[in-house]
Design a protein around this motif. Structure first.
Motif: not given
Length: 298
Positions: A47-61
């Motif tokens: 979550r911290r990685l995606t927030q830092g990269l400004g990425v929006h994920t749609t896949g199942r985690v």
């Protein structure tokens, strides 16, 4: 993004930053957004990685760590078989390198599922490059055993390894590990302790293992640790135990103390002191039991 059925999916091993988020490979953001399933060693770090990269994920985690790796692998393989694009990320660096991933890769390959990678930062290669030790040939030994006796045994196995060696270590075990390395490899063998690579408090301490052990004991080193150790000296003579004992005896007769004689012979032969010491002890025991041929030590 929904699963694509009727065709086999792809497993993507994604390298993640070992410290500085700016080191994230450009493809990482695209793969995070495209993945149907993201298997993460730590979902909070993801979550911290995606927030830092400004990425929006749609896949199942889903979580995928040492404790559930065996149980979750079949589930992920089935998703791959059904056409999913599964992205595997660990806390830092490349999956499978002292991190979860090997089981999933092996299972996917067995099912003829495509496996690819997003190359990324590596603590192993970064530490090697910064160590100032030879890097033309090297080997990665990962984490050493936690128990002292097992750690010593493992180090003795690689004591004559000629290639530069790379180890990972926990900060609270660094003192014991460096002391053991100095004992087995020799206090003068060169090494480098790399901590917090690419982070704000990055530090690389280089020097003989004996000095590094003393430094670590005094400094209470913290952070993520990678240790690089010079390989065994090349060109050392291949000496059997009898010749080692003979050379120690000659030095003792010339006035050297046994401890210094053992250290000198070990250096000459390119061997750890422990190996010469063991040969001396064996010869002494043989002399006591009456099985010595006159070439041992008294």
């Amino acid at each position: 993004m929904g699963l694509v059925t009727g065709t086999t999916g792809t497993l993507v091993l994604a390298g993640t930053p070992i410290g500085d988020l700016a080191d994230a490979p450009p493809r990482l953001a695209a793969e995070l957004e495209a993945a149907d399933v993201i298997a993460a060693e730590d979902t909070r770090r993801l979550r911290r990685l995606t927030q830092g990269l400004g990425v929006h994920t749609t896949g199942r985690v889903v979580s995928y760590f040492e404790g559930n790796e065996s149980a979750r692998t079949p589930e992920l393989v089935e998703a791959l078989a059904d056409g999913a694009r599964v992205l595997l990320v660990t806390d830092a660096g490349m999956p499978s390198v002292s991190d979860p991933g090997y089981r999933l890769v092996a299972a996917a390959v067995e099912r003829d599922i495509r496996v690819t990678a997003v190359p990324g930062p590596s603590a192993v290669l970064t530490a090697l490059a910064l160590s100032a030790l030879p890097v033309d040939r090297f080997c990665f030994e990962g984490f050493l055993p936690r128990k002292g006796g097992e750690r010593l045994s493992k180090l003795r196995e690689v004591a004559r390894e000629p290639r530069t060696m790379v180890f990972f270590e926990a900060p609270h075990r660094l003192d014991d590990t460096l002391a053991a390395m100095a004992e087995v490899f020799g206090a003068e063998r060169r090494g480098a302790v790399c901590r917090e690579l690419t982070k704000t408090y990055e530090e690389v301490k280089r020097g003989p293992l004996g000095e590094l052990a003393a430094w670590s004991a005094a400094e209470q080193v913290r952070g993520e640790i990678t240790v690089v150790v010079e390989g065994a000296p090349s060109g050392g003579e291949e000496l059997d135990a009898e010749e080692l004992v003979h050379r120690v005896r000659v030095r003792e007769e010339a006035g050297e103390r046994r401890k210094e004689a053992i250290a000198a012979v070990a250096t000459e032969a390119g061997l750890p002191k422990r190996e010469v010491f063991d040969a001396v002890v064996a010869a002494k025991n043989a002399a006591r039991t009456g099985h010595d041929d006159g070439k041992g030590l008294s």
